[in-house]
Design a protein around this motif. Structure first.
Motif, PDB file in Angstrom:
ATOM      1  N   PRO A  51       0.819  -1.219   0.000  1.00 55.94           N
ATOM      2  CA  PRO A  51       0.000   0.000   0.000  1.00 55.94           C
ATOM      3  C   PRO A  51       0.854   1.271   0.000  1.00 55.94           C
ATOM      4  O   PRO A  51       1.930   1.311   0.600  1.00 55.94           O
ATOM      5  CB  PRO A  51      -0.810  -0.124   1.301  1.00 55.94           C
ATOM      6  CG  PRO A  51      -0.801  -1.578   1.611  1.00 55.94           C
ATOM      7  CD  PRO A  51       0.500  -2.109   1.117  1.00 55.94           C
ATOM      8  N   ASP A  52       0.382   2.307  -0.683  1.00 51.26           N
ATOM      9  CA  ASP A  52       1.102   3.581  -0.769  1.00 51.26           C
ATOM     10  C   ASP A  52       0.756   4.437   0.448  1.00 51.26           C
ATOM     11  O   ASP A  52       0.065   5.468   0.352  1.00 51.26           O
ATOM     12  CB  ASP A  52       0.742   4.300  -2.065  1.00 51.26           C
ATOM     13  CG  ASP A  52       1.597   5.549  -2.281  1.00 51.26           C
ATOM     14  OD1 ASP A  52       2.628   5.682  -1.585  1.00 51.26           O
ATOM     15  OD2 ASP A  52       1.223   6.368  -3.146  1.00 51.26           O
ATOM     16  N   ASN A  53       1.243   3.988   1.596  1.00 46.01           N
ATOM     17  CA  ASN A  53       1.058   4.752   2.826  1.00 46.01           C
ATOM     18  C   ASN A  53       2.241   4.460   3.731  1.00 46.01           C
ATOM     19  O   ASN A  53       3.161   3.720   3.345  1.00 46.01           O
ATOM     20  CB  ASN A  53      -0.278   4.400   3.498  1.00 46.01           C
ATOM     21  CG  ASN A  53      -0.443   2.893   3.699  1.00 46.01           C
ATOM     22  OD1 ASN A  53       0.524   2.180   3.960  1.00 46.01           O
ATOM     23  ND2 ASN A  53      -1.682   2.414   3.564  1.00 46.01           N
ATOM     24  N   ASP A  54       2.252   5.034   4.931  1.00 49.83           N
ATOM     25  CA  ASP A  54       3.389   4.838   5.830  1.00 49.83           C
ATOM     26  C   ASP A  54       3.603   3.357   6.132  1.00 49.83           C
ATOM     27  O   ASP A  54       4.746   2.872   6.145  1.00 49.83           O
ATOM     28  CB  ASP A  54       3.171   5.613   7.134  1.00 49.83           C
ATOM     29  CG  ASP A  54       3.277   7.121   6.916  1.00 49.83           C
ATOM     30  OD1 ASP A  54       3.834   7.510   5.870  1.00 49.83           O
ATOM     31  OD2 ASP A  54       2.807   7.872   7.784  1.00 49.83           O
ATOM     32  N   TYR A  55       2.514   2.640   6.386  1.00 52.41           N
ATOM     33  CA  TYR A  55       2.635   1.194   6.651  1.00 52.41           C
ATOM     34  C   TYR A  55       3.232   0.473   5.456  1.00 52.41           C
ATOM     35  O   TYR A  55       4.132  -0.364   5.587  1.00 52.41           O
ATOM     36  CB  TYR A  55       1.261   0.618   6.975  1.00 52.41           C
ATOM     37  CG  TYR A  55       1.224  -0.889   6.921  1.00 52.41           C
ATOM     38  CD1 TYR A  55       1.752  -1.668   7.959  1.00 52.41           C
ATOM     39  CD2 TYR A  55       0.681  -1.547   5.805  1.00 52.41           C
ATOM     40  CE1 TYR A  55       1.731  -3.057   7.888  1.00 52.41           C
ATOM     41  CE2 TYR A  55       0.665  -2.919   5.726  1.00 52.41           C
ATOM     42  CZ  TYR A  55       1.191  -3.679   6.776  1.00 52.41           C
ATOM     43  OH  TYR A  55       1.176  -5.040   6.706  1.00 52.41           O
ATOM     44  N   HIS A  77       5.143   1.653   3.070  1.00 50.26           N
ATOM     45  CA  HIS A  77       6.551   1.994   2.865  1.00 50.26           C
ATOM     46  C   HIS A  77       7.448   1.204   3.810  1.00 50.26           C
ATOM     47  O   HIS A  77       8.517   0.718   3.425  1.00 50.26           O
ATOM     48  CB  HIS A  77       6.755   3.501   3.069  1.00 50.26           C
ATOM     49  CG  HIS A  77       6.001   4.333   2.087  1.00 50.26           C
ATOM     50  ND1 HIS A  77       5.735   5.667   2.291  1.00 50.26           N
ATOM     51  CD2 HIS A  77       5.443   4.012   0.874  1.00 50.26           C
ATOM     52  CE1 HIS A  77       5.045   6.145   1.261  1.00 50.26           C
ATOM     53  NE2 HIS A  77       4.853   5.152   0.388  1.00 50.26           N
TER      54      HIS A  77
END
Length: 538
Positions: free
Chosen positions: A216-220, A222
């Motif tokens: 997923p393109d979010n902090d998690y 990354h």
């Protein structure tokens, strides 16, 4: 560690590579002194052992047929026995034949590249799949339980600082590679497991290209991407395996399709071709051999589940052996098949057979002691076979078993001493006792060495003849690489072996065990090449 505890505590941390969808587990943290000595000795002498495991207990009597006991076989298993005219004949062996599904292995036998060892088991055999497998893996007796497998705990003893100080320039590759879908108990170290796994073939490509699976393109996401990349790149042997696998083959062999055993052996062949120094490979037959029912077809006894299993085995080994020969490395590799036990002499009413004791073990390769002239007049005069057809009663009952002719540890001792260059004292140390060797391998491996070969002249030794055991080895150029030097008797027995870090062009050697008026062989492994030099004493 118990089997279930092992699986529970290591499965989540294990990470094997995938080559063509086949999981590969690489280990240099192996559990037992025996494999350590085997692996290090094999690295020293440049030989490779490939073990093919047939899980479930293969029916040896329906694999290797006792043609000279046919009437007794008919009485014991008429509902599963094919016509004797359907059995594949073997050159120079009127007493024995192979299942018709084994045409490739018949060809190997007839060309001196397959050996059958009859009646292999151990005293008071165990008929539990788990326990019998553990016995074969640990090198134990039926009444002894060992915590380490025969492919166990070696590097914890030999290299107490592992993994901090390894790999080294001397041994940059894993000591063993297991190919299969499950993490084997025998590759678990005391402190760390060197296996790893990926979920699909794209994961290997991700490692090569430093990519990761989509997240997923979010902090998690990354953070997950970073952790995946670190996991993929953390294993120190990953790059060497990938590099070896990527070396192109100059000649290609067509491996059989829809054959998972062939897929595994194809990977082994590519790693051997790529120059990996790993001396021991283990592959697993994909199908169970536990044939309590439907072992043969209802109308055609040459078909059924066992025929399917033997077809996969024969075609895979046949292609693998051809591959080794085309790449010019057949003399370096020997293979062995085994199953944890055999089946009973008498068949059951379900077109199958139940758990039994002894069974044949087969070896394949070009260095086997199968020459008719070499075995003539010996204790085992049939070329390509050690032992005789099983003793089968005229009217066998359900309690009759195939009798043991050889202890399986005799095969291991023969492998370690005659193939993997270990001394008799080392082999005795491995098992804690002495097991008589069998003449599986040719006793004159050095007879085919051309000591005048142009390549061998690149390295010189002097003085030669020598009188005091002091020898100078001179390379053709200044080197800072490691060189492995093994001293052999003229008949190929390993006397001494050591690795040296070169610091120039010459290396001083001292051998105080040399006797006068004798011939010795120096076996050298340097700069990716093997050299032989003959030493004369006076």
């Amino acid at each position: 560690m118990k089997r279930r505890e092992f699986i529970k505590t290591t499965a989540a941390a294990s990470v094997p590579l995938l080559f063509g969808g086949v999981p590969v587990m690489a280990s240099s943290q192996i559990e037992n002194t025996s494999l350590e000595k085997m692996a290090l000795a094999a690295a020293n002498c440049g030989r490779i052992l490939v073990i093919v495991q047939q899980n479930g207990g293969n029916d040896g009597l329906n694999t290797v047929f006792a043609l000279d006991k046919w009437t007794n076989l008919v009485n014991a298993r008429s509902n599963i026995l094919m016509n004797n005219s359907q059995v594949l004949p073997l050159n120079n062996n009127l007493s024995t034949g192979l299942h018709p599904a084994m045409a490739e292995m018949q060809g190997l036998y007839n060309n001196g590249k397959l050996m059958i060892v009859q009646g292999v088991s151990y005293p008071n055999p165990n008929f539990s799949h788990f326990r019998a497998t553990d016995i074969w893996f640990t090198g134990s007796g039926s009444n002894t339980t060992l915590d380490s497998g025969w492919l166990g705990r070696a590097l914890d003893i030999k290299y107490p600082n592992f993994p901090a100080d390894y790999p080294t320039a001397e041994m940059p590759d894993p000591l063993a590679i297991q190919i299969g879908s499950t993490l084997p108990f025998i590759l678990q170290g005391q402190n760390i497991n060197m296996g790893y796994s990926v979920t699909d073939p794209n994961s290997l490509l991700n490692v090569i290209n430093a990519n990761t699976d989509p997240a997923p393109d979010n902090d998690y996401g990354h953070e997950l991407t970073f952790l995946r990349l670190m996991k993929d790149q953390s294993n120190v042997y990953r790059q060497t395996i990938q590099t070896a696998y990527g070396v192109p083959l100059s000649n290609t062999v067509t491996y059989p399709s829809s054959n998972k055993l062939a897929d595994q052996l194809k990977i082994v062949a590519k790693l051997i071709n790529g120059g990996l120094k790993t001396p021991v490979y283990i592959v697993n037959h994909p199908n169970t051999h536990d044939t309590h029912e439907n072992q043969v077809g209802t109308t055609d006894k040459t078909t059924g589940s066992q025929a399917t299993n033997l077809t996969l085995l024969s075609q895979a080994i046949g292609a693998f052996q051809q591959d080794l020969e085309l790449m010019g490395k057949a003399d370096q590799v020997a293979g062995m098949t085994f199953s944890e036990f055999g089946r009973r002499i008498k068949s059951n009413a379900s077109l199958g057979t139940d758990h039994g004791s002894a069974a044949p073990v087969m070896f394949f390769g070009t260095a086997l002691n199968t020459s008719p002239t070499q075995v003539a007049g010996t204790q085992y005069p049939v070329p390509g076979m050690i032992g005789t057809s099983p003793d089968i009663p005229l009217n066998a009952t359900v309690s009759n078993q195939v009798p043991m002719q050889f202890d399986y540890r005799q095969l291991y001792a023969s492998l370690m001493q005659d193939w993997l260059c270990m001394t008799e004292a080392e082999v005795t140390q491995v098992f804690g006792s002495n097991f008589a060797k069998l003449p599986i391998f040719s006793a004159v491996l050095l007879s085919s060495v051309d000591f005048d070969k142009e390549q061998y002249q690149d390295i010189s030794v002097y003085p030669n003849p020598c009188s005091d055991g002091n020898i100078t080895l001179r390379l053709p150029q200044i080197s800072n690489d490691y060189i492995q030097v093994s001293l052999l008797s003229i008949n190929g027995t390993l006397l001494q072996s050591a690795s040296y870090k070169m610091q120039g062009q010459e290396l001083q050697l001292h051998y105080n065990q040399l006797v006068s008026d004798a011939i010795y062989i120096l076996h050298l492994d340097w700069n990716g090449r093997t050299f032989y030099k003959k030493i004369i004493t006076r």
